[in-house]
Design a protein around this motif. Structure first.
Motif, PDB file in Angstrom:
ATOM      1  N   ILE A   1     -10.128 137.076  29.976  1.00  0.00           N
ATOM      2  CA  ILE A   1     -10.160 135.692  29.494  1.00  0.00           C
ATOM      3  C   ILE A   1      -9.110 134.841  30.203  1.00  0.00           C
ATOM      4  O   ILE A   1      -9.391 133.729  30.673  1.00  0.00           O
ATOM      5  CB  ILE A   1      -9.939 135.656  27.966  1.00  0.00           C
ATOM      6  CG1 ILE A   1     -11.117 136.335  27.249  1.00  0.00           C
ATOM      7  CG2 ILE A   1      -9.773 134.219  27.477  1.00  0.00           C
ATOM      8  CD1 ILE A   1     -10.868 136.579  25.778  1.00  0.00           C
ATOM      9  N   LEU A   2      -7.882 135.358  30.294  1.00  0.00           N
ATOM     10  CA  LEU A   2      -6.805 134.597  30.930  1.00  0.00           C
ATOM     11  C   LEU A   2      -7.063 134.405  32.425  1.00  0.00           C
ATOM     12  O   LEU A   2      -6.773 133.340  32.983  1.00  0.00           O
ATOM     13  CB  LEU A   2      -5.466 135.302  30.709  1.00  0.00           C
ATOM     14  CG  LEU A   2      -4.920 135.270  29.279  1.00  0.00           C
ATOM     15  CD1 LEU A   2      -3.610 136.040  29.192  1.00  0.00           C
ATOM     16  CD2 LEU A   2      -4.718 133.835  28.811  1.00  0.00           C
ATOM     17  N   HIS A   3      -7.600 135.432  33.069  1.00  0.00           N
ATOM     18  CA  HIS A   3      -7.903 135.314  34.503  1.00  0.00           C
ATOM     19  C   HIS A   3      -8.918 134.204  34.741  1.00  0.00           C
ATOM     20  O   HIS A   3      -8.771 133.387  35.660  1.00  0.00           O
ATOM     21  CB  HIS A   3      -8.437 136.639  35.042  1.00  0.00           C
ATOM     22  CG  HIS A   3      -8.834 136.583  36.489  1.00  0.00           C
ATOM     23  ND1 HIS A   3     -10.137 136.375  36.892  1.00  0.00           N
ATOM     24  CD2 HIS A   3      -8.102 136.678  37.628  1.00  0.00           C
ATOM     25  CE1 HIS A   3     -10.193 136.360  38.213  1.00  0.00           C
ATOM     26  NE2 HIS A   3      -8.975 136.540  38.681  1.00  0.00           N
ATOM     27  N   PHE A   4      -9.945 134.164  33.905  1.00  0.00           N
ATOM     28  CA  PHE A   4     -10.959 133.117  34.044  1.00  0.00           C
ATOM     29  C   PHE A   4     -10.352 131.738  33.786  1.00  0.00           C
ATOM     30  O   PHE A   4     -10.544 130.798  34.571  1.00  0.00           O
ATOM     31  CB  PHE A   4     -12.105 133.369  33.065  1.00  0.00           C
ATOM     32  CG  PHE A   4     -13.080 132.228  32.970  1.00  0.00           C
ATOM     33  CD1 PHE A   4     -14.051 132.049  33.938  1.00  0.00           C
ATOM     34  CD2 PHE A   4     -13.011 131.320  31.925  1.00  0.00           C
ATOM     35  CE1 PHE A   4     -14.945 130.986  33.863  1.00  0.00           C
ATOM     36  CE2 PHE A   4     -13.895 130.262  31.837  1.00  0.00           C
ATOM     37  CZ  PHE A   4     -14.863 130.097  32.815  1.00  0.00           C
ATOM     38  N   ALA A   5      -9.607 131.608  32.687  1.00  0.00           N
ATOM     39  CA  ALA A   5      -9.044 130.313  32.318  1.00  0.00           C
ATOM     40  C   ALA A   5      -8.071 129.798  33.380  1.00  0.00           C
ATOM     41  O   ALA A   5      -8.143 128.633  33.798  1.00  0.00           O
ATOM     42  CB  ALA A   5      -8.346 130.410  30.962  1.00  0.00           C
ATOM     43  N   LEU A   6      -7.170 130.660  33.833  1.00  0.00           N
ATOM     44  CA  LEU A   6      -6.183 130.237  34.831  1.00  0.00           C
ATOM     45  C   LEU A   6      -6.838 129.928  36.172  1.00  0.00           C
ATOM     46  O   LEU A   6      -6.430 128.990  36.870  1.00  0.00           O
ATOM     47  CB  LEU A   6      -5.118 131.317  34.996  1.00  0.00           C
ATOM     48  CG  LEU A   6      -4.180 131.515  33.797  1.00  0.00           C
ATOM     49  CD1 LEU A   6      -3.266 132.709  34.025  1.00  0.00           C
ATOM     50  CD2 LEU A   6      -3.353 130.257  33.553  1.00  0.00           C
ATOM     51  N   SER A   7      -7.861 130.709  36.529  1.00  0.00           N
ATOM     52  CA  SER A   7      -8.552 130.459  37.798  1.00  0.00           C
ATOM     53  C   SER A   7      -9.231 129.095  37.789  1.00  0.00           C
ATOM     54  O   SER A   7      -9.204 128.365  38.787  1.00  0.00           O
ATOM     55  CB  SER A   7      -9.587 131.555  38.062  1.00  0.00           C
ATOM     56  OG  SER A   7      -8.965 132.814  38.213  1.00  0.00           O
ATOM     57  N   MET A   8      -9.827 128.742  36.661  1.00  0.00           N
ATOM     58  CA  MET A   8     -10.505 127.453  36.568  1.00  0.00           C
ATOM     59  C   MET A   8      -9.506 126.299  36.513  1.00  0.00           C
ATOM     60  O   MET A   8      -9.712 125.249  37.128  1.00  0.00           O
ATOM     61  CB  MET A   8     -11.407 127.425  35.331  1.00  0.00           C
ATOM     62  CG  MET A   8     -12.552 128.427  35.374  1.00  0.00           C
ATOM     63  SD  MET A   8     -13.668 128.186  36.782  1.00  0.00           S
ATOM     64  CE  MET A   8     -14.396 126.600  36.374  1.00  0.00           C
ATOM     65  N   LEU A   9      -8.405 126.502  35.798  1.00  0.00           N
ATOM     66  CA  LEU A   9      -7.420 125.427  35.649  1.00  0.00           C
ATOM     67  C   LEU A   9      -6.668 125.141  36.947  1.00  0.00           C
ATOM     68  O   LEU A   9      -6.252 124.005  37.193  1.00  0.00           O
ATOM     69  CB  LEU A   9      -6.420 125.788  34.543  1.00  0.00           C
ATOM     70  CG  LEU A   9      -6.961 125.747  33.107  1.00  0.00           C
ATOM     71  CD1 LEU A   9      -5.935 126.319  32.140  1.00  0.00           C
ATOM     72  CD2 LEU A   9      -7.320 124.321  32.706  1.00  0.00           C
ATOM     73  N   THR A  10      -6.478 126.170  37.759  1.00  0.00           N
ATOM     74  CA  THR A  10      -5.699 125.992  38.993  1.00  0.00           C
ATOM     75  C   THR A  10      -6.577 125.822  40.228  1.00  0.00           C
ATOM     76  O   THR A  10      -6.064 125.662  41.331  1.00  0.00           O
ATOM     77  CB  THR A  10      -4.769 127.204  39.208  1.00  0.00           C
ATOM     78  OG1 THR A  10      -5.555 128.410  39.282  1.00  0.00           O
ATOM     79  CG2 THR A  10      -3.774 127.332  38.066  1.00  0.00           C
ATOM     80  N   HIS A  11      -7.891 125.851  40.054  1.00  0.00           N
ATOM     81  CA  HIS A  11      -8.802 125.704  41.194  1.00  0.00           C
ATOM     82  C   HIS A  11      -8.779 124.258  41.680  1.00  0.00           C
ATOM     83  O   HIS A  11      -8.957 123.323  40.901  1.00  0.00           O
ATOM     84  CB  HIS A  11     -10.220 126.094  40.766  1.00  0.00           C
ATOM     85  CG  HIS A  11     -11.202 126.108  41.891  1.00  0.00           C
ATOM     86  ND1 HIS A  11     -11.087 126.955  42.969  1.00  0.00           N
ATOM     87  CD2 HIS A  11     -12.323 125.361  42.109  1.00  0.00           C
ATOM     88  CE1 HIS A  11     -12.094 126.751  43.795  1.00  0.00           C
ATOM     89  NE2 HIS A  11     -12.856 125.790  43.305  1.00  0.00           N
ATOM     90  N   ASN A  12      -8.560 124.052  42.975  1.00  0.00           N
ATOM     91  CA  ASN A  12      -8.406 122.685  43.489  1.00  0.00           C
ATOM     92  C   ASN A  12      -9.446 122.303  44.535  1.00  0.00           C
ATOM     93  O   ASN A  12      -9.270 121.329  45.259  1.00  0.00           O
ATOM     94  CB  ASN A  12      -7.001 122.501  44.076  1.00  0.00           C
ATOM     95  CG  ASN A  12      -6.690 123.524  45.160  1.00  0.00           C
ATOM     96  OD1 ASN A  12      -7.575 124.243  45.614  1.00  0.00           O
ATOM     97  ND2 ASN A  12      -5.432 123.587  45.572  1.00  0.00           N
ATOM     98  N   ASP A  13     -10.522 123.073  44.626  1.00  0.00           N
ATOM     99  CA  ASP A  13     -11.597 122.740  45.558  1.00  0.00           C
ATOM    100  C   ASP A  13     -12.699 122.016  44.791  1.00  0.00           C
ATOM    101  O   ASP A  13     -13.347 122.595  43.921  1.00  0.00           O
ATOM    102  CB  ASP A  13     -12.148 124.012  46.211  1.00  0.00           C
ATOM    103  CG  ASP A  13     -13.090 123.703  47.366  1.00  0.00           C
ATOM    104  OD1 ASP A  13     -13.688 122.604  47.366  1.00  0.00           O
ATOM    105  OD2 ASP A  13     -13.234 124.551  48.262  1.00  0.00           O
ATOM    106  N   ASP A  14     -12.907 120.739  45.125  1.00  0.00           N
ATOM    107  CA  ASP A  14     -13.890 119.941  44.396  1.00  0.00           C
ATOM    108  C   ASP A  14     -15.334 120.304  44.732  1.00  0.00           C
ATOM    109  O   ASP A  14     -16.259 119.906  44.015  1.00  0.00           O
ATOM    110  CB  ASP A  14     -13.693 118.450  44.698  1.00  0.00           C
ATOM    111  CG  ASP A  14     -12.340 117.950  44.222  1.00  0.00           C
ATOM    112  OD1 ASP A  14     -11.776 118.590  43.316  1.00  0.00           O
ATOM    113  OD2 ASP A  14     -11.859 116.932  44.760  1.00  0.00           O
ATOM    114  N   LEU A  15     -15.542 121.025  45.814  1.00  0.00           N
ATOM    115  CA  LEU A  15     -16.897 121.231  46.307  1.00  0.00           C
ATOM    116  C   LEU A  15     -17.505 122.572  45.928  1.00  0.00           C
ATOM    117  O   LEU A  15     -18.692 122.786  46.139  1.00  0.00           O
ATOM    118  CB  LEU A  15     -16.913 121.080  47.837  1.00  0.00           C
ATOM    119  CG  LEU A  15     -16.403 119.735  48.362  1.00  0.00           C
ATOM    120  CD1 LEU A  15     -16.485 119.702  49.875  1.00  0.00           C
ATOM    121  CD2 LEU A  15     -17.210 118.586  47.751  1.00  0.00           C
ATOM    122  N   LYS A  16     -16.730 123.480  45.406  1.00  0.00           N
ATOM    123  CA  LYS A  16     -17.297 124.771  45.025  1.00  0.00           C
ATOM    124  C   LYS A  16     -16.465 125.413  43.924  1.00  0.00           C
ATOM    125  O   LYS A  16     -15.309 125.052  43.698  1.00  0.00           O
ATOM    126  CB  LYS A  16     -17.389 125.704  46.221  1.00  0.00           C
ATOM    127  CG  LYS A  16     -16.044 126.158  46.772  1.00  0.00           C
ATOM    128  CD  LYS A  16     -16.227 127.188  47.882  1.00  0.00           C
ATOM    129  CE  LYS A  16     -14.868 127.710  48.365  1.00  0.00           C
ATOM    130  NZ  LYS A  16     -15.035 128.761  49.397  1.00  0.00           N
TER     131      LYS A  16
END
Length: 223
Positions: free
Chosen positions: A169-184
């Motif tokens: 759960i934390l891996h998913f949440a942190l990956s989404m929150l810190t993802h900075n690519d608007d295109l994928k």
């Protein structure tokens, strides 16, 4: 999906558990107002190993952890029946009459101490929660005051299951929150095979203006 999820957890196949949850979140999270039950009930089912669960709250965790929040901070006072088993801690009881009932003893620190089990004569009550009856560990996990540190531990199987699921759960949440690519989306989504359930359905895209994304990046993303 729930059946596969619970079966994978039961078999210790955590890589498969991760894939199943990611597939579920990839479909549900982007929705504007996802149903709480639809979004979180698989997680609860995974924690409880219950394929029939449809709820999104974690109340069932208290039951399998043998913790009753309604009893926290109160004395037990259970009146023993004739021949009912009682437990006294040889290390902590102030005298031999200080005893606990089985439910309290099971989630107390005394379970790992030297203790003695006796049969009740049909009188007396459980002394869990009585500070004068014990040198330490006067209350079990169910009757300890909320502002005191919990001393009980989860069963090894439940502890491992909780750790693995929380990590996913934390891996998913942190990956989404810190993802900075608007295109994928993040890379770990690329290997997922998602079965589309939106064929022949009308979809609505809602865009919210923020201070981060430019008009050009949003336009490119929607093409």
């Amino acid at each position: 999906m729930i059946v596969d999820l619970v079966q994978s957890i039961g078999q210790g196949e955590w890589a498969q558990v991760r894939q199943l949850l990611l597939k579920h979140w990839l479909i549900q999270v982007p929705q504007v107002c996802p149903s709480g039950e639809l979004l979180f009930s698989p997680i609860v089912s995974a924690f409880l190993l219950d394929v029939r669960n449809t709820k999104s709250d974690f109340g069932g965790m208290n039951e399998i952890a043998r913790v009753d929040p309604s009893k926290i901070g109160k004395s037990c006072g259970h009146v023993f029946k004739n021949e009912e088993e009682t437990y006294t801690c040889l290390d902590c009881a102030t005298d031999e009459t200080c005893v606990m009932c089985l439910p309290c003893f099971e989630v107390s620190i005394h379970k790992s101490h030297k203790y003695e089990m006796r049969s009740s004569s049909g009188s007396g009550c459980c002394d869990c929660g009585d500070v004068e009856a014990w040198l330490e560990g006067y209350a079990c996990a169910n009757h300890k005051k909320k502002d005191e540190e919990e001393t009980f531990t989860l069963a090894p199987e439940l502890k491992k299951r909780s750790e693995q699921l929380i990590e996913i759960i934390l891996h998913f949440a942190l990956s989404m929150l810190t993802h900075n690519d608007d295109l994928k989306l993040p890379d770990f989504f690329e290997k997922l095979e998602i079965e589309s359930s939106t064929d022949n359905q009308q979809c609505l895209t809602v865009l919210y203006k923020d201070e981060t994304h430019s008009y050009e990046s949003v336009s490119e993303l929607l093409r």
